[in-house]
Enzyme design. Sequence first.
Site, PDB file in Angstrom:
ATOM      1  N   CYS A  79      60.726  31.822  26.203  1.00 31.09           N
ATOM      2  CA  CYS A  79      60.115  32.797  27.112  1.00 31.09           C
ATOM      3  C   CYS A  79      60.186  34.221  26.542  1.00 31.09           C
ATOM      4  CB  CYS A  79      60.753  32.666  28.490  1.00 31.09           C
ATOM      5  SG  CYS A  79      59.684  33.258  29.800  1.00 31.09           S
ATOM      6  N   ARG A 135      57.802  33.611  35.279  1.00 33.62           N
ATOM      7  CA  ARG A 135      57.041  34.793  34.798  1.00 33.62           C
ATOM      8  C   ARG A 135      56.738  34.650  33.309  1.00 33.62           C
ATOM      9  NH1 ARG A 135      60.897  36.535  37.929  1.00 33.62           N
ATOM     10  NH2 ARG A 135      62.166  37.402  36.251  1.00 33.62           N
ATOM     11  N   HIS A 170      61.481  27.266  29.960  1.00 35.85           N
ATOM     12  CA  HIS A 170      62.946  27.337  29.826  1.00 35.85           C
ATOM     13  C   HIS A 170      63.590  25.948  29.777  1.00 35.85           C
ATOM     14  CE1 HIS A 170      63.694  31.668  30.746  1.00 35.85           C
ATOM     15  NE2 HIS A 170      62.512  31.563  31.333  1.00 35.85           N
ATOM     16  N   GLU A 172      66.418  25.157  28.809  1.00 36.03           N
ATOM     17  CA  GLU A 172      67.858  25.277  29.122  1.00 36.03           C
ATOM     18  C   GLU A 172      68.124  25.272  30.626  1.00 36.03           C
ATOM     19  OE1 GLU A 172      65.875  27.667  28.350  1.00 36.03           O
ATOM     20  OE2 GLU A 172      66.402  29.438  29.515  1.00 36.03           O
TER      21      GLU A 172
HETATM   22  N1  GLN Z   1      58.225  38.151  31.906  1.00 40.77           N
HETATM   23  C1  GLN Z   1      59.277  38.302  30.929  1.00 40.77           C
HETATM   24  C2  GLN Z   1      58.857  39.233  29.804  1.00 40.77           C
HETATM   25  O1  GLN Z   1      57.733  39.593  29.733  1.00 40.77           O
HETATM   26  C3  GLN Z   1      59.695  36.960  30.370  1.00 40.77           C
HETATM   27  C4  GLN Z   1      60.223  36.082  31.471  1.00 40.77           C
HETATM   28  C5  GLN Z   1      61.264  35.101  31.052  1.00 40.77           C
HETATM   29  O2  GLN Z   1      61.877  35.210  29.972  1.00 40.77           O
HETATM   30  N2  GLN Z   1      61.545  34.165  31.926  1.00 40.77           N
HETATM   31  O3  GLN Z   1      59.663  39.602  29.003  1.00 40.77           O
END
Ligand code: GLN
Length: 186
Positions: A79, A135, A170, A172
């Site tokens: 992410c 997100r 994710h 994890e």
């Molecule tokens: N929205 C976050 C970003 O832009 C990433 C979200 C996440 O790591 N779960 O950095």
Amino acid sequence: MRIGILALQGAFIEHKHALDKLGIESFEIRQRRDIAKPFDGLIIPGGESTVIGRLLHKLDLFEPLKAKIEGGMPVFGTCAGLILLAKNIEGEASHLGVMDITVRRNAYGRQYDSFSVNADVPKVSEKPVPLVFIRAPWIERAEKGVDVLLELDGHIVAARQNNMLVTAFHPELTDNTSFLEYFINM
Ligand code: GLN
């Protein structure tokens, strides 16, 4: 084998628990002296990429970690970790800028900003893998040399380029260690 987990902000402890489950030694990277001893792989967790990016510079970790990755150290970015590794981020300056991908941050918008699905990822697991998106970004474009591991609704959400593995989701945060095992084999 010893894996360093970048532990500046975000979901780093969950990676430690997953590595513990596989019986793999790990340690947290919080400052420059933490990377003085040798290690075999690096995990960059989810969180807020802008915050982690800023802290990498502030704590004098940016250059040494970038050099290690460019030198071939296996790295797994989940992410925000994916965003930090990307060469291009739409509308923003990149961070470590080591992987030939263009990323769209918060790509799933508000309505679907967090969700989970099961998906077949034949290159990673024989069984369907549960995926948790928070997100999440997606990979808008992957250049030649990037191996796409998973597309979801036409968007790339997992990929590998040489020593670099990234997921928009994710692993994890689930009990499934397929992606982590794939990384450990790298
Ligand atoms: N929205 C976050 C970003 O832009 C990433 C979200 C996440 O790591 N779960 O950095």
